[in-house]
Enzyme design. Structure first.
Site, PDB file in Angstrom:
ATOM      1  N   HIS A  17       0.732  -1.324  -0.021  1.00  0.00           N
ATOM      2  CA  HIS A  17       0.144  -0.077  -0.010  1.00  0.00           C
ATOM      3  C   HIS A  17       0.791   1.221   0.021  1.00  0.00           C
ATOM      4  O   HIS A  17       0.735   2.160  -0.620  1.00  0.00           O
ATOM      5  CB  HIS A  17      -0.763  -0.030   1.226  1.00  0.00           C
ATOM      6  CG  HIS A  17      -1.946  -1.021   1.461  1.00  0.00           C
ATOM      7  ND1 HIS A  17      -1.976  -1.853   2.330  1.00  0.00           N
ATOM      8  CD2 HIS A  17      -2.645  -1.597   0.607  1.00  0.00           C
ATOM      9  CE1 HIS A  17      -2.975  -2.749   2.394  1.00  0.00           C
ATOM     10  NE2 HIS A  17      -3.396  -2.563   1.122  1.00  0.00           N
ATOM     11  N   LYS A  41     -19.516  -5.138  10.325  1.00  0.00           N
ATOM     12  CA  LYS A  41     -18.339  -6.229  10.212  1.00  0.00           C
ATOM     13  C   LYS A  41     -17.186  -5.522  11.126  1.00  0.00           C
ATOM     14  O   LYS A  41     -16.622  -4.613  10.557  1.00  0.00           O
ATOM     15  CB  LYS A  41     -18.035  -6.333   8.492  1.00  0.00           C
ATOM     16  CG  LYS A  41     -17.645  -7.600   8.095  1.00  0.00           C
ATOM     17  CD  LYS A  41     -17.525  -7.712   6.720  1.00  0.00           C
ATOM     18  CE  LYS A  41     -16.059  -7.546   6.429  1.00  0.00           C
ATOM     19  NZ  LYS A  41     -15.783  -7.505   4.914  1.00  0.00           N
ATOM     20  N   ARG A  90      -2.284  -6.158  -8.399  1.00  0.00           N
ATOM     21  CA  ARG A  90      -1.328  -6.993  -8.234  1.00  0.00           C
ATOM     22  C   ARG A  90      -1.223  -8.035  -9.330  1.00  0.00           C
ATOM     23  O   ARG A  90      -0.268  -8.423  -9.690  1.00  0.00           O
ATOM     24  CB  ARG A  90      -1.324  -7.843  -6.628  1.00  0.00           C
ATOM     25  CG  ARG A  90      -0.857  -6.733  -5.602  1.00  0.00           C
ATOM     26  CD  ARG A  90      -1.260  -7.593  -4.250  1.00  0.00           C
ATOM     27  NE  ARG A  90      -2.737  -7.442  -4.206  1.00  0.00           N
ATOM     28  CZ  ARG A  90      -3.380  -7.631  -3.254  1.00  0.00           C
ATOM     29  NH1 ARG A  90      -2.813  -8.088  -2.077  1.00  0.00           N
ATOM     30  NH2 ARG A  90      -4.629  -7.618  -3.248  1.00  0.00           N
ATOM     31  N   SER A 128      -2.857  -7.905   2.958  1.00  0.00           N
ATOM     32  CA  SER A 128      -3.060  -7.775   4.346  1.00  0.00           C
ATOM     33  C   SER A 128      -3.756  -9.188   5.062  1.00  0.00           C
ATOM     34  O   SER A 128      -3.605  -9.394   6.342  1.00  0.00           O
ATOM     35  CB  SER A 128      -4.253  -6.848   4.519  1.00  0.00           C
ATOM     36  OG  SER A 128      -3.943  -5.490   3.827  1.00  0.00           O
TER      37      SER A 128
HETATM   38  P1  ADP Z   1     -10.004  -3.819  -0.346  1.00  0.00           P
HETATM   39  O1  ADP Z   1     -10.613  -4.529   0.905  1.00  0.00           O
HETATM   40  O2  ADP Z   1     -10.709  -2.688  -0.940  1.00  0.00           O
HETATM   41  O3  ADP Z   1      -9.398  -4.727  -1.551  1.00  0.00           O
HETATM   42  P2  ADP Z   1      -7.088  -3.643   0.508  1.00  0.00           P
HETATM   43  O4  ADP Z   1      -6.728  -2.928   1.840  1.00  0.00           O
HETATM   44  O5  ADP Z   1      -6.984  -4.910   0.409  1.00  0.00           O
HETATM   45  O6  ADP Z   1      -8.514  -3.038   0.295  1.00  0.00           O
HETATM   46  O7  ADP Z   1      -6.583  -2.888  -0.714  1.00  0.00           O
HETATM   47  C1  ADP Z   1      -6.589  -1.499  -1.067  1.00  0.00           C
HETATM   48  C2  ADP Z   1      -5.981  -1.429  -2.352  1.00  0.00           C
HETATM   49  O8  ADP Z   1      -4.307  -1.688  -2.205  1.00  0.00           O
HETATM   50  C3  ADP Z   1      -6.453  -2.437  -3.432  1.00  0.00           C
HETATM   51  O9  ADP Z   1      -6.436  -1.830  -4.760  1.00  0.00           O
HETATM   52  C4  ADP Z   1      -5.397  -3.314  -3.606  1.00  0.00           C
HETATM   53  O10 ADP Z   1      -5.258  -4.086  -4.881  1.00  0.00           O
HETATM   54  C5  ADP Z   1      -4.168  -2.571  -3.466  1.00  0.00           C
HETATM   55  N1  ADP Z   1      -3.300  -3.415  -2.778  1.00  0.00           N
HETATM   56  C6  ADP Z   1      -3.201  -4.459  -1.896  1.00  0.00           C
HETATM   57  N2  ADP Z   1      -2.020  -5.084  -1.540  1.00  0.00           N
HETATM   58  C7  ADP Z   1      -1.251  -4.420  -2.375  1.00  0.00           C
HETATM   59  C8  ADP Z   1      -0.061  -4.710  -2.982  1.00  0.00           C
HETATM   60  N3  ADP Z   1       0.938  -5.443  -2.240  1.00  0.00           N
HETATM   61  N4  ADP Z   1       0.741  -3.930  -3.810  1.00  0.00           N
HETATM   62  C9  ADP Z   1       0.093  -3.113  -4.541  1.00  0.00           C
HETATM   63  N5  ADP Z   1      -1.251  -2.837  -4.330  1.00  0.00           N
HETATM   64  C10 ADP Z   1      -1.877  -3.457  -3.204  1.00  0.00           C
END
Ligand code: ADP
Length: 155
Positions: A17, A41, A90, A128
């Site tokens: 992120h 949630k 990703r 995450s």
């Molecule tokens: P959501 O629940 O909306 O998917 P996340 O917190 O998992 O939220 O992810 C937020 C954004 O960050 C999404 O666009 C996701 O694709 C991106 N993201 C998550 N992990 C990575 C990573 N390792 N590298 C680049 N982008 C990421």
């Protein structure tokens, strides 16, 4: 001034992120990390603690802020007067999921665009979901968290 929101759950915020935010600062003057939450949630980290983690990470970067919202992302954009949604990609499955959401958002609000940045190759496996699994068994997640901040204190 070009502003974007970076919406997500960020439960917790990872180096993947962070990399998206830092690279997007070359494209936008200001980025709001927007934690979308659902009051029914319960997350792994509370929304308030997710905010604290992100504030600690970006304490030296005035152009990055963090907010929470509990509504449609396009409505939050309108409320904040923002026209760009930032998302990271990703994998091909991320793309399929993101494509539908971005197209629907654009369908709903024609002047809101989603901007995608591809993850750096080394961050592709960082998620995450996997970090939560490691944390559940008290594993060490330090190298996956920006500045290696101690997020266990927020559990
Ligand atoms: P959501 O629940 O909306 O998917 P996340 O917190 O998992 O939220 O992810 C937020 C954004 O960050 C999404 O666009 C996701 O694709 C991106 N993201 C998550 N992990 C990575 C990573 N390792 N590298 C680049 N982008 C990421």
């Amino acid at each position: 001034m070009k502003r974007a929101i970076f919406p997500g759950s960020f439960d917790p915020f990872t180096i993947g992120h962070e990399s998206i935010v830092l690279r997007a600062l070359e494209l936008f003057d200001e980025i709001i990390i927007a934690i979308g939450y659902n009051s029914e949630k319960k997350g792994f980290f509370s929304v308030e603690n997710r905010i604290k983690i992100i504030e600690e990470i970006f304490s030296d970067e005035k152009r990055v802020s963090v907010k929470k919202y509990n509504k449609l992302t396009v409505d939050f954009c309108k409320e904040q007067n923002i026209k760009f949604i930032l998302r990271g990609l990703r994998t091909a499955s991320d793309f399929e999921y993101e494509r539908a959401i971005a197209q629907m958002n654009h369908f709903m609000e024609n002047d809101i665009e989603t901007v995608f940045l591809l993850t750096e190759a080394k961050h592709t496996p960082v998620s995450s979901t996997i970090l939560r699994e490691i944390l559940k068994y008290d594993g060490d997640v330090c190298k996956f968290i920006p500045k290696c901040i101690d997020i266990k204190k927020y559990l």
